[in-house]
Design an enzyme around this catalytic site. Structure first.
Site, PDB file in Angstrom:
ATOM      1  N   TYR A  29       1.646  12.994   1.165  1.00  0.00           N
ATOM      2  CA  TYR A  29       0.956  11.390   0.487  1.00  0.00           C
ATOM      3  C   TYR A  29       0.115  11.824  -0.422  1.00  0.00           C
ATOM      4  CZ  TYR A  29      -2.575   7.472   2.040  1.00  0.00           C
ATOM      5  OH  TYR A  29      -2.973   6.746   1.415  1.00  0.00           O
ATOM      6  N   ASP A  30      -0.328  13.378   0.269  1.00  0.00           N
ATOM      7  CA  ASP A  30      -2.289  13.515  -0.313  1.00  0.00           C
ATOM      8  C   ASP A  30      -1.512  14.236  -2.610  1.00  0.00           C
ATOM      9  OD1 ASP A  30      -3.182  12.755   2.027  1.00  0.00           O
ATOM     10  OD2 ASP A  30      -3.150  15.336   1.713  1.00  0.00           O
ATOM     11  N   GLY A  51       1.435  13.181  -3.466  1.00  0.00           N
ATOM     12  CA  GLY A  51       1.906  11.960  -4.216  1.00  0.00           C
ATOM     13  C   GLY A  51       1.112  11.165  -4.877  1.00  0.00           C
ATOM     14  N   LYS A  52      -0.115  11.081  -4.259  1.00  0.00           N
ATOM     15  CA  LYS A  52      -1.281   9.873  -4.945  1.00  0.00           C
ATOM     16  C   LYS A  52      -2.379  10.779  -6.094  1.00  0.00           C
ATOM     17  CE  LYS A  52      -1.044   5.670  -2.155  1.00  0.00           C
ATOM     18  NZ  LYS A  52      -1.267   5.163  -2.647  1.00  0.00           N
ATOM     19  N   ASN A  83     -11.040   5.799   4.129  1.00  0.00           N
ATOM     20  CA  ASN A  83     -10.042   4.143   5.782  1.00  0.00           C
ATOM     21  C   ASN A  83     -10.813   2.959   5.387  1.00  0.00           C
ATOM     22  OD1 ASN A  83     -10.620   7.309   6.492  1.00  0.00           O
ATOM     23  ND2 ASN A  83      -9.443   7.493   7.767  1.00  0.00           N
ATOM     24  N   ARG A 134      -3.147   3.896  13.248  1.00  0.00           N
ATOM     25  CA  ARG A 134      -4.156   4.539  12.507  1.00  0.00           C
ATOM     26  C   ARG A 134      -5.481   4.772  13.562  1.00  0.00           C
ATOM     27  NH1 ARG A 134      -4.497   2.584   6.530  1.00  0.00           N
ATOM     28  NH2 ARG A 134      -2.558   1.297   7.771  1.00  0.00           N
ATOM     29  N   VAL A 161      -8.567   3.856  13.981  1.00  0.00           N
ATOM     30  CA  VAL A 161      -9.165   1.933  14.731  1.00  0.00           C
ATOM     31  C   VAL A 161      -7.632   1.466  15.265  1.00  0.00           C
ATOM     32  CG1 VAL A 161     -10.256   0.078  13.977  1.00  0.00           C
ATOM     33  CG2 VAL A 161     -10.664   2.426  12.830  1.00  0.00           C
ATOM     34  N   SER A 162      -7.178   0.771  14.782  1.00  0.00           N
ATOM     35  CA  SER A 162      -6.090   0.425  15.179  1.00  0.00           C
ATOM     36  C   SER A 162      -5.437   1.332  16.911  1.00  0.00           C
ATOM     37  CB  SER A 162      -4.836  -0.336  15.104  1.00  0.00           C
ATOM     38  OG  SER A 162      -3.822   0.933  14.125  1.00  0.00           O
ATOM     39  N   PHE A 174      -6.788   3.150  19.038  1.00  0.00           N
ATOM     40  CA  PHE A 174      -8.302   2.683  19.605  1.00  0.00           C
ATOM     41  C   PHE A 174      -8.321   1.409  20.238  1.00  0.00           C
ATOM     42  CE2 PHE A 174     -11.068   6.721  18.358  1.00  0.00           C
ATOM     43  CZ  PHE A 174      -9.660   7.423  18.701  1.00  0.00           C
TER      44      PHE A 174
HETATM   45  P1  NAD Z   1       0.602  -0.686   5.047  1.00  0.00           P
HETATM   46  O1  NAD Z   1       1.453   0.745   5.259  1.00  0.00           O
HETATM   47  O2  NAD Z   1       0.114  -1.417   6.097  1.00  0.00           O
HETATM   48  O3  NAD Z   1       1.050  -1.133   3.455  1.00  0.00           O
HETATM   49  C1  NAD Z   1       2.001  -0.653   2.619  1.00  0.00           C
HETATM   50  C2  NAD Z   1       2.774  -1.762   2.198  1.00  0.00           C
HETATM   51  O4  NAD Z   1       3.693  -1.432   1.172  1.00  0.00           O
HETATM   52  C3  NAD Z   1       3.463  -1.496   3.604  1.00  0.00           C
HETATM   53  O5  NAD Z   1       3.986  -3.438   3.122  1.00  0.00           O
HETATM   54  C4  NAD Z   1       5.143  -1.380   3.485  1.00  0.00           C
HETATM   55  O6  NAD Z   1       6.377  -1.716   3.366  1.00  0.00           O
HETATM   56  C5  NAD Z   1       4.761  -1.238   1.548  1.00  0.00           C
HETATM   57  N1  NAD Z   1       6.211  -0.153   0.865  1.00  0.00           N
HETATM   58  C6  NAD Z   1       6.317   1.797   1.328  1.00  0.00           C
HETATM   59  N2  NAD Z   1       7.200   1.575   0.835  1.00  0.00           N
HETATM   60  C7  NAD Z   1       7.471   0.765  -0.513  1.00  0.00           C
HETATM   61  C8  NAD Z   1       8.683   1.054  -0.804  1.00  0.00           C
HETATM   62  N3  NAD Z   1       9.039   2.339  -1.125  1.00  0.00           N
HETATM   63  N4  NAD Z   1       8.749  -0.371  -2.188  1.00  0.00           N
HETATM   64  C9  NAD Z   1       8.200  -1.368  -1.863  1.00  0.00           C
HETATM   65  N5  NAD Z   1       6.806  -1.573  -0.510  1.00  0.00           N
HETATM   66  C10 NAD Z   1       7.057  -0.415   0.103  1.00  0.00           C
HETATM   67  O7  NAD Z   1      -0.770  -0.097   4.706  1.00  0.00           O
HETATM   68  P2  NAD Z   1      -2.397  -0.145   3.714  1.00  0.00           P
HETATM   69  O8  NAD Z   1      -3.087   0.420   4.255  1.00  0.00           O
HETATM   70  O9  NAD Z   1      -2.510  -1.779   3.284  1.00  0.00           O
HETATM   71  O10 NAD Z   1      -2.676   0.426   2.639  1.00  0.00           O
HETATM   72  C11 NAD Z   1      -1.962  -0.216   1.419  1.00  0.00           C
HETATM   73  C12 NAD Z   1      -2.850   0.685   0.001  1.00  0.00           C
HETATM   74  O11 NAD Z   1      -3.705   0.941  -0.147  1.00  0.00           O
HETATM   75  C13 NAD Z   1      -1.274   2.103   0.382  1.00  0.00           C
HETATM   76  O12 NAD Z   1      -1.281   2.478  -0.983  1.00  0.00           O
HETATM   77  C14 NAD Z   1      -2.225   3.005   0.737  1.00  0.00           C
HETATM   78  O13 NAD Z   1      -2.190   4.887   0.687  1.00  0.00           O
HETATM   79  C15 NAD Z   1      -3.322   2.958  -0.139  1.00  0.00           C
HETATM   80  N6  NAD Z   1      -4.719   3.449   1.266  1.00  0.00           N
HETATM   81  C16 NAD Z   1      -4.944   2.123   2.203  1.00  0.00           C
HETATM   82  C17 NAD Z   1      -6.210   2.913   2.685  1.00  0.00           C
HETATM   83  C18 NAD Z   1      -6.147   2.534   4.426  1.00  0.00           C
HETATM   84  O14 NAD Z   1      -7.319   2.917   4.815  1.00  0.00           O
HETATM   85  N7  NAD Z   1      -6.077   1.444   4.175  1.00  0.00           N
HETATM   86  C19 NAD Z   1      -6.726   4.390   2.430  1.00  0.00           C
HETATM   87  C20 NAD Z   1      -6.423   4.759   1.283  1.00  0.00           C
HETATM   88  C21 NAD Z   1      -5.555   4.356   0.835  1.00  0.00           C
HETATM   89  N1  UDP Z   2      -7.410   9.813  15.593  1.00  0.00           N
HETATM   90  C1  UDP Z   2      -7.441  10.013  16.834  1.00  0.00           C
HETATM   91  N2  UDP Z   2      -7.253   9.201  17.611  1.00  0.00           N
HETATM   92  C2  UDP Z   2      -5.531   8.818  17.122  1.00  0.00           C
HETATM   93  C3  UDP Z   2      -5.414   8.222  15.486  1.00  0.00           C
HETATM   94  C4  UDP Z   2      -5.936   9.396  15.004  1.00  0.00           C
HETATM   95  O1  UDP Z   2      -8.208  11.389  16.785  1.00  0.00           O
HETATM   96  O2  UDP Z   2      -5.354   7.730  17.931  1.00  0.00           O
HETATM   97  C5  UDP Z   2      -8.317  11.124  13.723  1.00  0.00           C
HETATM   98  C6  UDP Z   2      -7.026  11.330  13.251  1.00  0.00           C
HETATM   99  O3  UDP Z   2      -6.683  12.630  14.195  1.00  0.00           O
HETATM  100  C7  UDP Z   2      -8.559  11.661  12.354  1.00  0.00           C
HETATM  101  C8  UDP Z   2      -9.049  10.053  11.860  1.00  0.00           C
HETATM  102  O4  UDP Z   2      -8.985  10.239  13.072  1.00  0.00           O
HETATM  103  O5  UDP Z   2      -9.087  12.675  12.576  1.00  0.00           O
HETATM  104  C9  UDP Z   2      -9.101   9.513  11.162  1.00  0.00           C
HETATM  105  O6  UDP Z   2      -7.189   9.255  11.818  1.00  0.00           O
HETATM  106  P1  UDP Z   2      -6.295   8.068  10.406  1.00  0.00           P
HETATM  107  O7  UDP Z   2      -4.949   8.305  10.911  1.00  0.00           O
HETATM  108  O8  UDP Z   2      -7.282   6.438  10.976  1.00  0.00           O
HETATM  109  O9  UDP Z   2      -6.938   8.067   9.326  1.00  0.00           O
HETATM  110  P2  UDP Z   2      -6.932   9.664   8.222  1.00  0.00           P
HETATM  111  O10 UDP Z   2      -6.618  10.634   9.186  1.00  0.00           O
HETATM  112  O11 UDP Z   2      -5.652   9.751   7.090  1.00  0.00           O
HETATM  113  O12 UDP Z   2      -8.248   9.773   7.618  1.00  0.00           O
END
Ligand code: NAD
Ligand code: UDP
Length: 313
Positions: free
Chosen positions: A143-144, A146-147, A172, A184, A186-187, A189
């Site tokens: 992920y990291d 790739g982004k 987040n 993740r 929040v959901s 918990f």
């Molecule tokens: P999410 O998983 O709900 O949404 C991602 C969407 O992309 C999903 O609908 C999934 O089906 C679709 N997808 C995945 N791979 C695909 C592919 N190969 N082709 C077409 N569709 C594809 O996650 P989100 O939280 O809504 O995240 C959306 C974007 O924001 C992502 O790019 C994520 O990396 C970025 N982002 C989100 C957060 C966050 O905290 N929510 C933080 C940092 C970055």
């Molecule tokens: N985390 C946790 N319990 C869970 C899910 C996540 O303690 O049920 C922790 C995780 O180890 C991280 C933080 O919560 O330290 C945020 O995790 P999340 O997966 O939401 O996002 P990210 O690590 O990508 O910031």
């Protein structure tokens, strides 16, 4: 305008589609439904300004559009680590395909990058000039890295081909329409607390995160797209909380009987995270409006209404 939202059936993508439709645009929502769901956009199906396309961005596609929001990529560690090779292909080949499309049809394109490009940060709060501390071979690397390579591609298409790009680094973000099994924090918990199940804190819970509510995030990326600074710009809420504090807040707000249990900390889990949002304030005239407690209350209300058994996928 004609606007393409990749990952439009996901958590953030679906909120973005809502706002763009409200603003009067024609929206093409493209998704492979890996973590997203038709349920997130079902209220938009049937509107003449909305089209839903099942497509995987690792494959090229030709569409006539003016704007591209590139959000397609699984974002939860559980889901992006499920098929890590696919995750990195989505970021890499997806960026190549979407940038190629933007170049061909002269669309402006925005990349949903992430605070994860800073890895386990040694600079706190994180400023955009910080290059990060990322393990290139760990379980989060798909992920990291790739982004990170997607950001490189965006900058190189911009410098080499004059593609009109925007990059936001999202910290987040949470809110309604997160999937109950999203994984993740929040959901997880909230779903655990509402069922009076154990709250799973990974590690000792002293690691920190900053939580942004979905509506604030979407407002920021809409502003980012329609101004001239290309970024990258951090988008997030600068309130910083330990994971233990988050667990306690969720228990209090749900009046839950849940107990906190400690589980092993996954490898490379960042110890601290908080955005410096000076650039977002300056260029977007934006700052978050919803504090953690208000946002949690709204998210809890959402999860109270959905049935976990019948939730999509
Ligand atoms: P999410 O998983 O709900 O949404 C991602 C969407 O992309 C999903 O609908 C999934 O089906 C679709 N997808 C995945 N791979 C695909 C592919 N190969 N082709 C077409 N569709 C594809 O996650 P989100 O939280 O809504 O995240 C959306 C974007 O924001 C992502 O790019 C994520 O990396 C970025 N982002 C989100 C957060 C966050 O905290 N929510 C933080 C940092 C970055
Ligand atoms: N985390 C946790 N319990 C869970 C899910 C996540 O303690 O049920 C922790 C995780 O180890 C991280 C933080 O919560 O330290 C945020 O995790 P999340 O997966 O939401 O996002 P990210 O690590 O990508 O910031």
């Amino acid at each position: 305008m004609r606007i393409l939202v990749t990952g439009g059936a996901g958590f953030l993508g679906s909120h973005l589609c809502d706002r763009l439709i409200e603003q009067g645009h024609d929206v093409i929502c493209l998704d492979n439904f890996f973590t997203g769901s038709k349920k997130n956009v079902e209220h938009l199906i049937g509107k003449h300004s909305f089209e839903l396309v099942r497509h995987d961005i690792t494959q090229p596609i030709l569409l006539e559009v003016d704007r591209i929001y590139n959000l397609a990529c699984p974002a939860s560690p559980v889901h992006y680590q499920y098929n890590p090779v696919k995750t990195i292909k989505t970021s890499l080949l997806g960026a190549v395909n979407m940038l190629g499309l933007a170049k061909r049809v002269r669309a402006r394109i925005l990349q949903a990058s992430t605070s994860e490009i800073y890895g386990d940060p040694t600079v706190h709060p994180q400023i955009e000039e910080y290059w990060g501390n990322v393990n290139p071979i760990g379980i989060r690397s798909c992920y990291d890295e790739g982004k990170r390579v997607a950001e490189t591609l965006f900058m190189d298409y911009h410098r080499q081909n004059k593609v009109d790009i925007r990059i936001v680094r999202i910290f987040n973000t949470y809110g309604p329409r997160m999937h109950p099994n999203d994984g993740r924090v929040v959901s997880n918990f909230i779903v655990q607390a509402l069922q009076n199940k154990d709250i799973t804190v990974y590690g000792d819970g002293s690691q920190t995160r900053s939580f942004c509510f979905a509506s604030d995030l979407v407002e920021a990326i809409l502003r980012m797209m329609e101004q001239s600074e290309i970024g990258p710009i951090n988008i997030g809420n600068s309130g910083e909380f330990t994971i233990l504090e988050l667990a306690e807040k969720v228990i209090k707000l749900t009046s839950s009987k849940s107990k906190i249990v400690k589980e092993p900390l996954p490898s490379d889990d960042p110890k601290q995270r908080k955005p410096d949002i000076s650039k977002a304030k300056k260029f977007l005239n934006w700052e978050p409006k919803v504090n953690l407690e208000e946002g949690l209350v709204q998210t809890i209300e959402y999860f109270k209404k959905i049935s976990y058994a019948t939730a999509p996928k």
